[in-house]
Design an enzyme around this catalytic site. Structure first.
Site, PDB file in Angstrom:
ATOM      1  N   ARG A 163       0.833  -1.195   0.000  1.00 40.86           N
ATOM      2  CA  ARG A 163       0.000   0.000   0.000  1.00 40.86           C
ATOM      3  C   ARG A 163       0.866   1.243   0.000  1.00 40.86           C
ATOM      4  O   ARG A 163       1.898   1.286   0.686  1.00 40.86           O
ATOM      5  CB  ARG A 163      -0.911   0.020   1.245  1.00 40.86           C
ATOM      6  CG  ARG A 163      -2.153  -0.858   1.112  1.00 40.86           C
ATOM      7  CD  ARG A 163      -3.083  -0.308   0.043  1.00 40.86           C
ATOM      8  NE  ARG A 163      -4.264  -1.117  -0.178  1.00 40.86           N
ATOM      9  CZ  ARG A 163      -4.363  -2.102  -1.067  1.00 40.86           C
ATOM     10  NH1 ARG A 163      -3.336  -2.437  -1.810  1.00 40.86           N
ATOM     11  NH2 ARG A 163      -5.500  -2.762  -1.233  1.00 40.86           N
TER      12      ARG A 163
ATOM     13  N   GLU B  79      -2.992   7.525  -3.980  1.00 37.51           N
ATOM     14  CA  GLU B  79      -3.145   6.560  -5.059  1.00 37.51           C
ATOM     15  C   GLU B  79      -3.975   7.182  -6.193  1.00 37.51           C
ATOM     16  O   GLU B  79      -5.101   7.610  -5.963  1.00 37.51           O
ATOM     17  CB  GLU B  79      -3.883   5.347  -4.464  1.00 37.51           C
ATOM     18  CG  GLU B  79      -4.073   4.216  -5.389  1.00 37.51           C
ATOM     19  CD  GLU B  79      -2.886   3.265  -5.470  1.00 37.51           C
ATOM     20  OE1 GLU B  79      -1.740   3.644  -5.156  1.00 37.51           O
ATOM     21  OE2 GLU B  79      -3.119   2.133  -5.880  1.00 37.51           O
TER      22      GLU B  79
ATOM     23  N   HIS C  76      -0.358  -0.038  -9.801  1.00 38.79           N
ATOM     24  CA  HIS C  76      -1.103  -0.984  -8.956  1.00 38.79           C
ATOM     25  C   HIS C  76      -1.465  -2.240  -9.763  1.00 38.79           C
ATOM     26  O   HIS C  76      -2.642  -2.586  -9.907  1.00 38.79           O
ATOM     27  CB  HIS C  76      -2.349  -0.319  -8.371  1.00 38.79           C
ATOM     28  CG  HIS C  76      -2.780  -0.932  -7.073  1.00 38.79           C
ATOM     29  ND1 HIS C  76      -3.217  -0.197  -6.016  1.00 38.79           N
ATOM     30  CD2 HIS C  76      -2.861  -2.228  -6.668  1.00 38.79           C
ATOM     31  CE1 HIS C  76      -3.546  -1.002  -5.014  1.00 38.79           C
ATOM     32  NE2 HIS C  76      -3.335  -2.252  -5.391  1.00 38.79           N
TER      33      HIS C  76
HETATM   34  P1  NAD Z   1      -2.147 -10.643   5.195  1.00 37.17           P
HETATM   35  O1  NAD Z   1      -3.128 -10.088   6.168  1.00 37.17           O
HETATM   36  O2  NAD Z   1      -2.247 -12.065   4.810  1.00 37.17           O
HETATM   37  O3  NAD Z   1      -0.663 -10.401   5.747  1.00 37.17           O
HETATM   38  C1  NAD Z   1      -0.254  -9.202   6.312  1.00 37.17           C
HETATM   39  C2  NAD Z   1       0.766  -9.522   7.385  1.00 37.17           C
HETATM   40  O4  NAD Z   1       1.261  -8.290   7.911  1.00 37.17           O
HETATM   41  C3  NAD Z   1       0.171 -10.302   8.563  1.00 37.17           C
HETATM   42  O5  NAD Z   1       0.887 -11.502   8.765  1.00 37.17           O
HETATM   43  C4  NAD Z   1       0.310  -9.356   9.741  1.00 37.17           C
HETATM   44  O6  NAD Z   1       0.615 -10.031  10.947  1.00 37.17           O
HETATM   45  C5  NAD Z   1       1.472  -8.482   9.294  1.00 37.17           C
HETATM   46  N1  NAD Z   1       1.533  -7.209   9.978  1.00 37.17           N
HETATM   47  C6  NAD Z   1       0.511  -6.419  10.383  1.00 37.17           C
HETATM   48  N2  NAD Z   1       0.995  -5.324  11.007  1.00 37.17           N
HETATM   49  C7  NAD Z   1       2.346  -5.439  11.001  1.00 37.17           C
HETATM   50  C8  NAD Z   1       3.396  -4.629  11.504  1.00 37.17           C
HETATM   51  N3  NAD Z   1       3.159  -3.486  12.139  1.00 37.17           N
HETATM   52  N4  NAD Z   1       4.661  -5.058  11.325  1.00 37.17           N
HETATM   53  C9  NAD Z   1       4.930  -6.213  10.670  1.00 37.17           C
HETATM   54  N5  NAD Z   1       3.981  -7.036  10.203  1.00 37.17           N
HETATM   55  C10 NAD Z   1       2.695  -6.644  10.350  1.00 37.17           C
HETATM   56  O7  NAD Z   1      -2.197  -9.688   3.928  1.00 37.17           O
HETATM   57  P2  NAD Z   1      -1.770 -10.069   2.442  1.00 37.17           P
HETATM   58  O8  NAD Z   1      -2.900 -10.713   1.772  1.00 37.17           O
HETATM   59  O9  NAD Z   1      -0.459 -10.760   2.479  1.00 37.17           O
HETATM   60  O10 NAD Z   1      -1.601  -8.589   1.837  1.00 37.17           O
HETATM   61  C11 NAD Z   1      -0.474  -7.805   2.163  1.00 37.17           C
HETATM   62  C12 NAD Z   1      -0.598  -6.411   1.578  1.00 37.17           C
HETATM   63  O11 NAD Z   1      -0.632  -6.476   0.156  1.00 37.17           O
HETATM   64  C13 NAD Z   1      -1.864  -5.647   1.983  1.00 37.17           C
HETATM   65  O12 NAD Z   1      -1.526  -4.300   2.188  1.00 37.17           O
HETATM   66  C14 NAD Z   1      -2.755  -5.763   0.753  1.00 37.17           C
HETATM   67  O13 NAD Z   1      -3.691  -4.743   0.689  1.00 37.17           O
HETATM   68  C15 NAD Z   1      -1.702  -5.658  -0.329  1.00 37.17           C
HETATM   69  N6  NAD Z   1      -2.078  -6.166  -1.638  1.00 37.17           N
HETATM   70  C16 NAD Z   1      -1.634  -5.466  -2.716  1.00 37.17           C
HETATM   71  C17 NAD Z   1      -1.917  -5.939  -3.984  1.00 37.17           C
HETATM   72  C18 NAD Z   1      -1.471  -5.166  -5.180  1.00 37.17           C
HETATM   73  O14 NAD Z   1      -2.166  -5.194  -6.193  1.00 37.17           O
HETATM   74  N7  NAD Z   1      -0.354  -4.489  -5.171  1.00 37.17           N
HETATM   75  C19 NAD Z   1      -2.647  -7.126  -4.162  1.00 37.17           C
HETATM   76  C20 NAD Z   1      -3.074  -7.807  -3.027  1.00 37.17           C
HETATM   77  C21 NAD Z   1      -2.774  -7.314  -1.769  1.00 37.17           C
HETATM   78  C1  MLT Z   2      -5.901  -5.740  -3.234  1.00 38.37           C
HETATM   79  O1  MLT Z   2      -5.848  -5.245  -2.093  1.00 38.37           O
HETATM   80  O2  MLT Z   2      -6.572  -6.741  -3.497  1.00 38.37           O
HETATM   81  C2  MLT Z   2      -5.063  -5.122  -4.292  1.00 38.37           C
HETATM   82  O3  MLT Z   2      -4.624  -3.897  -3.917  1.00 38.37           O
HETATM   83  C3  MLT Z   2      -5.529  -5.214  -5.679  1.00 38.37           C
HETATM   84  C4  MLT Z   2      -6.678  -4.315  -6.033  1.00 38.37           C
HETATM   85  O4  MLT Z   2      -7.778  -4.599  -5.670  1.00 38.37           O
HETATM   86  O5  MLT Z   2      -6.508  -3.335  -6.720  1.00 38.37           O
END
Ligand code: NAD
Ligand code: MLT
Length: 320
Positions: free
Chosen positions: A232, A261, A288
């Protein structure tokens, strides 16, 4: 019932809702102001990461029963405000993890080997000499994963497959999981920053994680550290990153997310993003793209449509 979809999802998802008898309006790229004008007509809204579901919108959306988040992060949705109004929020956290993890790994390779810059130099007929693009190998370097959840775990596993040593900081994950993944636990963020050649961030955006990589943290990093943020915008402070790159402390960075964003569904002539990080040759930025694969699109679109249809029907759903 009436459903509005404000950000692109797979057509199969839209079809699923229509087959279930719902009237679906597809309004990709709609502005917040336009949405405020029409939200009162809808029983449900499906969004991705750009549309803001805030008090202002919910006050106007008096018929809203279900908010569908096509994807994972819910930082664009005011969950307490939805709960207060009895609005169900559903998301699809598993459906794009692989896509996001693969992008993060791809970005890591890209910034270790200057791949986008080299291609761009050739395409633009700029200086295409290969000695300008000397890189480093990931092999035998240390990757520091911040957040060892769904995506962080896949990234750690894949980069271990590239013969990197994997360390991680995640205070909420058990020792058993670290052991199972073969990842070394860092008790503090500082411990990770001091050892990592590559830092990759995979936490949600919360009050605790915003600006978690700031000027102070960058000072603690190894000289020549590389940083990937495909989680993010705002987890890495952009001013601190800019200064870190300018000073040479940070060798390169790759960002799939920015703060603020931009709305990536806008037509080219309407796009209005501004970010000084675009000035820097060793920062690469993607719009993104983490979840942008056919596979994830299909999974996310169909999964959110099924959840929204179930919730509108009054069936039990796992809400956020
Ligand atoms: P998840 O909830 O499975 O994992 C997140 C991890 O972060 C958890 O294990 C949690 O314990 C840890 N965490 C929380 N606070 C923390 C802190 N202060 N210090 C260290 N660790 C901490 O989430 P995910 O599905 O792995 O997603 C991770 C990130 O990726 C999210 O921000 C999500 O929105 C983002 N994401 C981005 C895209 C994209 O298109 N770029 C796609 C999917 C998800
Ligand atoms: C997500 O959190 O799933 C990702 O950021 C991808 C998105 O929905 O754009």
């Amino acid at each position: 019932m009436k459903v509005i979809v404000t950000e692109r999802i797979a057509d199969d998802g839209i079809e699923h809702l229509r087959k279930d008898g719902h009237e679906v309006d597809v309004k990709y790229g709609i502005s917040h102001e336009e949405l405020l004008e029409i939200i009162e007509n809808y029983d449900s809204i499906i969004v991705r990461s750009v549309t803001r579901i805030n008090e202002e919108l919910l006050n106007k959306g008096t018929k809203l029963k279900v908010v569908g988040r096509a994807g994972n992060g819910v930082d664009n949705i005011d969950l307490p405000a939805c709960t207060k109004r009895g609005i169900i929020v559903v998301n699809t956290p598993e459906s794009n993890s692989m896509a996001a993890a693969e992008l993060a790994v791809g970005l890591a390779y890209a910034i270790f080997r200057n791949i986008p810059q080299a291609h761009w130099a050739g395409k633009e007929k700029k200086d295409f000499r290969r000695n300008r693009f000397l890189g480093n190998e990931l092999d035998q370097k240390t990757v520091g994963v911040i957040g060892l959840g769904r995506i962080g775990s896949i990234v750690a596993t894949k980069l271990k497959g590239s013969n990197m040593r994997a360390i991680a900081y995640d205070p909420y994950i058990t020792d058993e999981k670290f052991k199972k993944l073969g990842v070394e636990r860092c008790e503090t963020l500082e411990e990770l920053l001091k050892q990592a050649d590559l830092i990759t961030i995979h936490t949600p955006k919360t009050a605790e994680t915003i600006n978690m990589i700031n000027e102070e943290q960058i000072k603690l990093c190894k000289d020549g550290v590389r940083i990937v943020n495909a989680a993010r915008g705002g987890l890495v402070n952009e001013d601190a990153l800019y200064n870190g790159i300018k000073s040479g402390k940070v060798a390169a960075a790759a960002l799939d997310v920015l703060n603020p964003e931009p709305n990536y569904d806008k037509k080219p002539e309407e796009q209005d993003y501004e970010n000084k990080l675009f000035e820097l040759d060793n920062v690469i930025i993607t719009p993104h793209l983490g979840a942008s694969t056919d596979e994830a699109n299909y999974n996310v679109g169909t999964c959110v449509a099924e959840l929204v249809a179930d919730a509108l029907r009054g069936d039990m759903v796992a809400a956020v």
